[in-house]
Scaffold this motif. Structure first.
Motif, PDB file in Angstrom:
ATOM      1  N   LEU A   1      11.655   8.365  -8.235  1.00 38.74           N
ATOM      2  CA  LEU A   1      11.715   8.147  -6.791  1.00 38.74           C
ATOM      3  C   LEU A   1      10.348   7.757  -6.248  1.00 38.74           C
ATOM      4  O   LEU A   1      10.224   6.857  -5.417  1.00 38.74           O
ATOM      5  CB  LEU A   1      12.224   9.410  -6.096  1.00 38.74           C
ATOM      6  N   GLU A   2       9.312   8.419  -6.752  1.00 37.68           N
ATOM      7  CA  GLU A   2       7.955   8.104  -6.289  1.00 37.68           C
ATOM      8  C   GLU A   2       7.592   6.664  -6.627  1.00 37.68           C
ATOM      9  O   GLU A   2       7.006   5.954  -5.808  1.00 37.68           O
ATOM     10  CB  GLU A   2       6.960   9.074  -6.925  1.00 37.68           C
ATOM     11  N   ARG A   3       7.963   6.236  -7.840  1.00 40.58           N
ATOM     12  CA  ARG A   3       7.666   4.836  -8.232  1.00 40.58           C
ATOM     13  C   ARG A   3       8.372   3.868  -7.302  1.00 40.58           C
ATOM     14  O   ARG A   3       7.794   2.862  -6.874  1.00 40.58           O
ATOM     15  CB  ARG A   3       8.106   4.588  -9.683  1.00 40.58           C
ATOM     16  N   ILE A   4       9.618   4.163  -6.967  1.00 40.06           N
ATOM     17  CA  ILE A   4      10.378   3.292  -6.064  1.00 40.06           C
ATOM     18  C   ILE A   4       9.723   3.263  -4.690  1.00 40.06           C
ATOM     19  O   ILE A   4       9.564   2.205  -4.069  1.00 40.06           O
ATOM     20  CB  ILE A   4      11.838   3.763  -5.963  1.00 40.06           C
ATOM     21  N   MET A   5       9.316   4.421  -4.198  1.00 43.18           N
ATOM     22  CA  MET A   5       8.695   4.492  -2.875  1.00 43.18           C
ATOM     23  C   MET A   5       7.390   3.699  -2.837  1.00 43.18           C
ATOM     24  O   MET A   5       7.036   3.117  -1.812  1.00 43.18           O
ATOM     25  CB  MET A   5       8.439   5.947  -2.491  1.00 43.18           C
ATOM     26  N   ARG A   6       6.667   3.684  -3.956  1.00 38.13           N
ATOM     27  CA  ARG A   6       5.376   2.977  -3.991  1.00 38.13           C
ATOM     28  C   ARG A   6       5.566   1.475  -4.101  1.00 38.13           C
ATOM     29  O   ARG A   6       4.753   0.710  -3.590  1.00 38.13           O
ATOM     30  CB  ARG A   6       4.533   3.462  -5.171  1.00 38.13           C
ATOM     31  N   ASN A   7       6.618   1.067  -4.793  1.00 35.40           N
ATOM     32  CA  ASN A   7       6.718  -0.340  -5.181  1.00 35.40           C
ATOM     33  C   ASN A   7       7.815  -1.132  -4.485  1.00 35.40           C
ATOM     34  O   ASN A   7       7.830  -2.356  -4.596  1.00 35.40           O
ATOM     35  CB  ASN A   7       6.936  -0.444  -6.703  1.00 35.40           C
ATOM     36  N   GLU A   8       8.751  -0.452  -3.826  1.00 38.63           N
ATOM     37  CA  GLU A   8       9.873  -1.164  -3.222  1.00 38.63           C
ATOM     38  C   GLU A   8       9.808  -1.079  -1.702  1.00 38.63           C
ATOM     39  O   GLU A   8       9.293  -0.123  -1.133  1.00 38.63           O
ATOM     40  CB  GLU A   8      11.203  -0.562  -3.706  1.00 38.63           C
ATOM     41  N   ASP A   9      10.351  -2.107  -1.089  1.00 44.65           N
ATOM     42  CA  ASP A   9      10.400  -2.168   0.372  1.00 44.65           C
ATOM     43  C   ASP A   9      11.687  -1.482   0.837  1.00 44.65           C
ATOM     44  O   ASP A   9      12.752  -2.100   0.872  1.00 44.65           O
ATOM     45  CB  ASP A   9      10.391  -3.636   0.813  1.00 44.65           C
TER      46      ASP A   9
ATOM     47  N   LEU B   1       6.711  13.736   0.380  1.00 48.38           N
ATOM     48  CA  LEU B   1       6.665  13.681   1.847  1.00 48.38           C
ATOM     49  C   LEU B   1       5.382  13.004   2.345  1.00 48.38           C
ATOM     50  O   LEU B   1       5.435  12.147   3.233  1.00 48.38           O
ATOM     51  CB  LEU B   1       6.858  15.076   2.446  1.00 48.38           C
ATOM     52  N   PRO B   2       4.212  13.345   1.800  1.00 50.76           N
ATOM     53  CA  PRO B   2       3.012  12.596   2.223  1.00 50.76           C
ATOM     54  C   PRO B   2       3.113  11.110   1.897  1.00 50.76           C
ATOM     55  O   PRO B   2       2.666  10.262   2.686  1.00 50.76           O
ATOM     56  CB  PRO B   2       1.884  13.257   1.404  1.00 50.76           C
ATOM     57  N   LEU B   3       3.703  10.789   0.761  1.00 55.03           N
ATOM     58  CA  LEU B   3       3.846   9.378   0.396  1.00 55.03           C
ATOM     59  C   LEU B   3       4.768   8.669   1.385  1.00 55.03           C
ATOM     60  O   LEU B   3       4.506   7.523   1.787  1.00 55.03           O
ATOM     61  CB  LEU B   3       4.418   9.268  -1.020  1.00 55.03           C
ATOM     62  N   ALA B   4       5.856   9.323   1.772  1.00 59.30           N
ATOM     63  CA  ALA B   4       6.778   8.731   2.745  1.00 59.30           C
ATOM     64  C   ALA B   4       6.057   8.450   4.059  1.00 59.30           C
ATOM     65  O   ALA B   4       6.222   7.389   4.663  1.00 59.30           O
ATOM     66  CB  ALA B   4       7.972   9.660   2.971  1.00 59.30           C
TER      67      ALA B   4
END
Lengths: 324, 217
Positions: free
Chosen positions: A200-208, A228-231
């Motif tokens: 999920l973290e990889r998707i959040m970093r790399n996908e729109d 949550l901080p990444l979001a």
């Protein structure tokens, strides 16, 4: 031409595409993200009596912080009596100012029953429709989304999510096409039970994407460390599922008294206490408790009103439940 | 984790029973017929019992799992296939290749076998009633998977058939699935049925030496 990224490194502005960021995305996130952070600390509407809403970072649109899940609760099959009962639950939810209704093809007849309830009510004002695509087959994704539209009785979904990251690489492409054709407004992915957080973290970093859905509650707080901080950093709205661990938290705590200071945040019962903990986190946009009972819906929706805990009170809330 | 509650499951049974009425009466008569065929041990008893069991498993596969249970449970398609396979196994071993032989058992095996069949036919709806569910929410032999599996287990206790263990594998698997589901859904009434099935299995699998001593008594 070079600029700084959010981690402080230098990037070639001509190559933003390689980071998965377009100019449109950057502007939306920069402006919407800071607005969201600000909105999280100073909610869009926290006046006494007015429902607590938060901003969807990618658009600036606001959403009531208490939504409704439909896992198990709306999977009632063909029974007219049970469908009528769920219609009353839906009526109470929207009547209290609720917005997001979250479902999935995985939930049996839940989508059909949601559609039945909305049709029976004849008025879906305030509804924010959220469902998922749940199939390994990339080719079947569009067909499944079309079937969901038919079951809900809608021409367009507000949010389409990839359920439990199943086939996400292809399904995100399909959902983007659906969005371009006006059949979807927002795009998201989901996990639950704390599973697949690395992916999920990889998707959040790399996908729109506009939304992520993950498990977050007063005892399951793993997401606080990174997701949550990444979001917040990426301007992604967060939907918290399993706010009660499927009633287990209420069953566990309901025989204990609420702390005296719960009155300061206008928590009259455990569901409100547990929900306010979740939705007061600055990065969380809404929680989606599920219920099959109108009286429980009234309790849940009470969390939309009154003061929201700040960081210090949230710490006290977590400490209190851990001491029980 | 199941995608439905006990309330919804019983509501589904209610809808299902109303939709297929009066097939339930036919299957109750067939259950009595199976018992009579076994106790009488006629030459064609084995094949006739096989045909009735094939009908029951096929009905549960198609009418229940495929057409109704699939509305609330995404695993129902797999269960329909499982029940279809069991119907085929019974058709092959108990009809096509000659039916099992039933001898009168005046021993533990006979008593337990008959008791299990009676439990499947009568105890299931009785326990549903005691749990507060009234007709048409009762689960019955032939139309509901649990009673059908338990009834078949009872029949196999009384059968002399080379494929007996193969023919009880899927019924036992289904009873295990239902027992787990009952635990998850909070349906204590089904735990009694799991005990009945457990006793039947113990009797079925007990060592031959002990079985032989029983026959001598």
């Amino acid at each position: 031409m070079f600029g700084r990224n959010f981690e402080g490194g230098w990037i070639d502005m001509r190559k933003w595409g390689s980071y998965g960021w377009s100019r449109r995305r950057f502007l939306r996130t920069f402006c919407g993200g800071w607005a969201a952070v600000g909105a999280g600390l100073v909610p869009v509407s926290s006046l006494a009596g007015a429902p607590f809403r938060k901003v969807i970072p990618s658009s600036g649109e606001s959403l009531p912080v208490i939504g409704m899940g439909t896992w198990i609760t709306f999977n009632v099959g063909p029974s007219p009596e049970l469908r009528a009962a769920r219609t009353e639950v839906m009526r109470a939810f929207l009547g209290h100012g609720g917005g997001m209704v979250d479902s999935s093809p995985m939930y049996g007849s839940a989508e059909e029953v949601v559609g039945h309830s909305l049709g029976a009510m004849g008025d879906d004002a305030g509804l924010f429709s959220a469902t998922k695509v749940w199939t390994r087959s990339a080719r079947a994704g569009a067909g499944q989304m079309a079937e969901s539209r038919s079951l809900w009785g809608l021409e367009r979904f507000d949010l389409m999510q990839v359920h439990n990251l199943l086939g996400w690489e292809e399904h995100l492409k399909t959902i983007r096409r659906e969005r371009d054709q006006g059949r979807v407004r927002y795009i998201g992915v989901t996990t639950s039970h704390g599973r697949r957080h690395d992916e999920l973290e990889r998707i959040m970093r790399n996908e729109d994407i506009d939304f992520v859905q993950l498990t977050y509650n007063v005892l399951d707080r793993e997401a606080e460390a990174r997701l949550l901080p990444l979001a917040a950093d990426r301007g992604i709205a967060v939907i918290a599922n399993r706010p009660f661990r499927q009633k287990a938290l209420i069953t566990r705590f309901e025989h204990h008294p609420l702390p005296e200071w719960a009155e300061e945040i206008q928590c009259k019962n455990w569901p409100q206490f547990l929900l306010k903990f979740i939705v007061s986190h600055p990065a969380v946009t809404c929680a989606i408790p599920a219920t099959s009972r109108v009286d429980h819906m009234h309790e849940n929706m009470g969390a939309l009103h009154g003061p929201q805990p700040d960081a210090a009170v949230r710490r006290r809330m977590a400490d209190y439940v851990e001491s029980l | 984790m199941l995608p439905y509650s006990a309330e919804v499951l019983y509501a589904l049974y209610g809808q299902y029973n109303q939709a297929i009425w009066p097939i339930q009466i036919l299957f109750l008569v067939l259950a009595g017929t199976v018992l009579a065929l076994i106790l009488r041990s006629w030459r064609l008893s084995g094949r006739m019992v096989g045909v009735i069991l094939v009908l029951a498993w096929l009905w549960a596969a198609i009418a229940f799992h495929w057409q109704h249970f699939s509305l609330i449970n995404f695993s129902a398609g797999i269960y329909a296939v499982l029940f279809g396979v069991q119907a085929l196994l019974i058709a092959w071993n108990c009809v096509a290749r000659g039916g099992p032989v039933f001898h009168r058992h005046h021993d533990l095996t006979g008593a337990v076998g008959v008791a299990v069949m009676v439990c499947a036919a009568l105890l299931y709806p009785t326990l549903d009633w005691l749990a507060g569910y009234s007709w048409p929410q009762w689960r019955l032999f032939g139309i509901a998977p649990g009673p059908t599996a338990l009834f078949t287990l009872g029949v196999m206790l009384l059968a002399q058939c080379r494929a007996r263990l193969m023919l009880v594998a899927i019924p036992v698997l289904w009873i295990a699935i239902e027992t787990w589901s009952a635990w998850v859904l909070g349906m204590p009434q089904d735990l009694a049925l799991a005990v009945v099935a457990g006793i039947a299995l113990l009797v079925l699998l007990r060592p031959r030496r002990w079985a032989g001593r029983q026959a001598e008594d």
